[in-house]
Design a protein around this motif. Sequence first.
Motif, short mmCIF file in Angstrom:
data_model
loop_
_atom_site.label_atom_id
_atom_site.label_comp_id
_atom_site.label_asym_id
_atom_site.label_seq_id
_atom_site.Cartn_x
_atom_site.Cartn_y
_atom_site.Cartn_z
N PRO A 78 0.84 -1.20 0.00
CA PRO A 78 0.00 0.00 0.00
C PRO A 78 0.88 1.25 0.00
CG PRO A 78 -0.72 -1.57 1.68
CD PRO A 78 0.60 -2.06 1.18
N GLU A 79 0.36 2.35 -0.52
CA GLU A 79 1.15 3.58 -0.57
C GLU A 79 1.68 3.97 0.81
OE1 GLU A 79 0.06 7.04 -2.96
OE2 GLU A 79 -1.59 5.83 -3.78
N ALA A 80 0.90 3.76 1.84
CA ALA A 80 1.30 4.15 3.19
C ALA A 80 2.50 3.37 3.70
CB ALA A 80 0.12 3.99 4.15
N ASN A 81 2.83 2.25 3.04
CA ASN A 81 3.93 1.39 3.51
C ASN A 81 5.12 1.38 2.57
OD1 ASN A 81 1.14 -0.20 4.33
ND2 ASN A 81 2.63 -0.12 5.98
N GLU A 82 5.09 2.18 1.51
CA GLU A 82 6.18 2.14 0.54
C GLU A 82 7.50 2.65 1.11
OE1 GLU A 82 4.66 2.44 -3.94
OE2 GLU A 82 4.03 4.18 -2.75
N ASP A 83 7.44 3.49 2.12
CA ASP A 83 8.67 4.02 2.73
C ASP A 83 9.02 3.34 4.04
OD1 ASP A 83 9.39 5.89 0.75
OD2 ASP A 83 7.89 7.31 1.49
N ASP A 84 8.35 2.24 4.37
CA ASP A 84 8.68 1.50 5.59
C ASP A 84 10.08 0.91 5.49
OD1 ASP A 84 6.18 2.04 6.54
OD2 ASP A 84 5.40 0.00 6.39
N PRO A 85 10.74 0.68 6.62
CA PRO A 85 12.03 -0.04 6.58
C PRO A 85 11.82 -1.48 6.17
CG PRO A 85 11.32 0.31 8.86
CD PRO A 85 10.38 1.10 7.99
N ALA A 86 12.85 -2.08 5.59
CA ALA A 86 12.77 -3.47 5.15
C ALA A 86 12.61 -4.41 6.34
CB ALA A 86 14.02 -3.83 4.35
N ALA A 87 11.98 -5.57 6.09
CA ALA A 87 11.76 -6.56 7.14
C ALA A 87 11.70 -7.94 6.52
CB ALA A 87 10.48 -6.25 7.91
N PHE A 88 11.90 -8.98 7.33
CA PHE A 88 11.85 -10.36 6.85
C PHE A 88 11.12 -11.22 7.86
CE2 PHE A 88 13.37 -14.71 6.28
CZ PHE A 88 13.33 -14.86 4.90
N GLN A 89 10.23 -12.09 7.36
CA GLN A 89 9.52 -13.04 8.22
C GLN A 89 9.71 -14.46 7.68
OE1 GLN A 89 5.38 -11.78 9.43
NE2 GLN A 89 5.74 -10.17 7.91
N HIS A 90 10.01 -15.39 8.58
CA HIS A 90 10.14 -16.81 8.22
C HIS A 90 9.20 -17.59 9.14
CE1 HIS A 90 11.99 -20.67 7.14
NE2 HIS A 90 11.96 -20.95 8.44
N ILE A 91 8.26 -18.31 8.53
CA ILE A 91 7.28 -19.11 9.28
C ILE A 91 7.42 -20.56 8.85
CG2 ILE A 91 4.87 -19.43 9.88
CD1 ILE A 91 5.94 -16.71 10.70
N GLU A 92 7.68 -21.44 9.80
CA GLU A 92 7.84 -22.85 9.49
C GLU A 92 6.52 -23.47 9.02
OE1 GLU A 92 10.55 -24.50 9.37
OE2 GLU A 92 11.97 -23.15 10.37
N LYS A 93 6.63 -24.51 8.22
CA LYS A 93 5.46 -25.20 7.66
C LYS A 93 4.50 -25.64 8.75
CE LYS A 93 4.37 -29.35 4.92
NZ LYS A 93 4.97 -30.48 4.15
N ALA A 94 5.02 -26.15 9.85
CA ALA A 94 4.17 -26.69 10.91
C ALA A 94 3.31 -25.62 11.58
CB ALA A 94 5.02 -27.40 11.96
N SER A 95 3.67 -24.35 11.43
CA SER A 95 2.93 -23.26 12.06
C SER A 95 1.79 -22.72 11.20
CB SER A 95 3.88 -22.11 12.42
OG SER A 95 4.86 -22.53 13.34
N LEU A 96 1.68 -23.21 9.96
CA LEU A 96 0.65 -22.73 9.05
C LEU A 96 -0.64 -23.55 9.22
CD1 LEU A 96 2.82 -22.29 5.83
CD2 LEU A 96 2.14 -20.52 7.47
N PRO A 97 -1.80 -22.91 9.18
CA PRO A 97 -3.07 -23.65 9.31
C PRO A 97 -3.23 -24.67 8.19
CG PRO A 97 -3.43 -21.28 9.58
CD PRO A 97 -2.02 -21.45 9.09
N LEU A 98 -3.69 -25.86 8.55
CA LEU A 98 -3.94 -26.93 7.59
C LEU A 98 -5.37 -27.40 7.76
CD1 LEU A 98 -2.87 -28.93 5.43
CD2 LEU A 98 -2.28 -30.47 7.32
N LEU A 99 -6.16 -27.28 6.69
CA LEU A 99 -7.53 -27.77 6.68
C LEU A 99 -7.56 -29.01 5.80
CD1 LEU A 99 -7.64 -24.35 6.25
CD2 LEU A 99 -9.93 -24.88 7.06
#
Length: 312
Positions: A142-163
Amino acid sequence: MSWNPALDPTCPIGDEVDAIETVIIPRARDIGGFEVRRALPAASRRMVGPFVFFDQMGPAEFLTGQGIDVRPHPHIGLSTVTYLLRGRLHHRDSIGTDQWIEPGAVNLMSAGNGVTHSERTDGEARERPLSMFGIQTWLALPEANEDDPAAFQHIEKASLPLLEGEGKQVRLILGDAWGERAPVTLPSETFYADAVLEPGAAVPLPDNHEDRGVYVLTGEVTVAGQSFEAGRMMVFRPGDRISLAAGARGARILILGGATLNGPRFIWWNFVASSKDRIDAAREAWRAGDWQHGRFRLPPGDNREFVPAPER
């Protein structure tokens, strides 16, 4: 958890075939023995929700000593999402992230005002043959976030919802859908899911998002009276209740979408922005090559080379 069968709408028939707004056949290109198929952006459809870029990487087989070497390169105005089905990639970026990307895990790098990263199969990954298959997408910020500092997220497979149930397994990669939410922080309404369907099994599209698309990874699916094989992306009209059924060989599909952004996005090379001026400024900053004091840095541990900016 079990799948809720009440969420399964009836497959549309007759006039409801028009619910498919666009069908995209990805453009394929070879990057040195490694095929990439690009579905977004396409001439008929630039974005699906915030998804502005969608690449299928492989499948490919690398011999011992071979692999991928994507040298350090910059991004602005987007989040990259790397999701592997097979293989592994070594991600390094200019904010100090040093992360091996494994199948089924979510790796989301938000570029904001600027980030540099590399992706390689190096070290022990080259000591034996390697099979690689995955998807990389870009989410426009979104335009409001274009100047945000960079960030990284790593989520393991086991933490993701599985239906799962009724011949399907659906893993929610990003956002919210079907009453579940993935544990990934996002700045805009988004959903992204990996669905494995047994022959004849059906899955509904979430009806709480404006833009919705489906990419067929393997097998074949039927929707609105039509069949679609692997390597096709379908984009659907907002609001329609849609269900997809796997063909006789089953199918694996990626389901994606979210809210449309407040305006178009410009794309040049690895940059995405709401204005051409933002892209021009980033291009000049990268070309200046001031890694110590400028807008961009090189990744620690992978700072001996970089990808030059194109001339045009």
